[in-house]
Scaffold this motif. Structure first.
Motif: not given
Length: 152
Positions: A13-40
């Motif tokens: 069965d389908f359970v749920l979707e992992y949703r959020g903002q879709l980013l390219s790898a380059d865009k994701c790497q340029t953002r600054k994430y805290s340790e907690k934020e990076s777990t998401f």
């Protein structure tokens, strides 16, 4: 925090979707994430490129709250393409009873919570795609999903 079944869920069965903002790898790497934020952040490959779903913002979706279980998970992540856009969805790999926590294997990275004892040496910062190689996401082009039904 975690996600628990409010009704029985059958294997496959389908359970749920992992949703959020879709980013390219380059865009994701340029953002600054805290340790907690990076777990998401959920990294994956699609169309021979590296991508990231950034679910670090609290938006009421449940996918971002599903915990890791690398020993005996009850779900697996599958990449589903709908209208030429990737969607990362959890599917049950075994029957899940009411009250059972929903979980899946986050991949092969050295996640800090998997350590038996705290270490004095800090882990190096995570880089894109070191946590979830593309071959660990199951792909099934014939899979048909109805996103209007939620099982939680």
């Amino acid at each position: 925090r975690g996600v628990f079944a409010t009704q029985p869920i059958e294997q496959g069965d389908f359970v749920l979707e992992y949703r959020g903002q879709l980013l390219s790898a380059d865009k994701c790497q340029t953002r600054k994430y805290s340790e907690k934020e990076s777990t998401f952040l959920f990294e994956f490959e699609w169309q021979n490129r590296h991508w990231c779903i950034d679910a670090s913002i609290e938006d009421g979706s449940l996918g971002r709250l599903v915990n890791d279980n690398h020993k005996s998970p009850n779900c697996t992540m599958k990449k589903i393409i709908v209208n030429d856009q990737p969607h990362l969805c959890l599917f049950a790999i075994k029957k899940i009873e009411i009250g059972t926590e929903i979980d899946y294997n986050y991949g092969d990275s050295k996640w800090p919570w998997r350590e038996k004892a705290p270490t004095a040496v800090a882990e190096p910062p995570r880089t894109l795609c070191d946590s979830y190689p593309d071959d660990s996401i199951t792909q099934d082009a014939s899979l048909q999903v109805t996103f209007s039904q939620t099982l939680l």
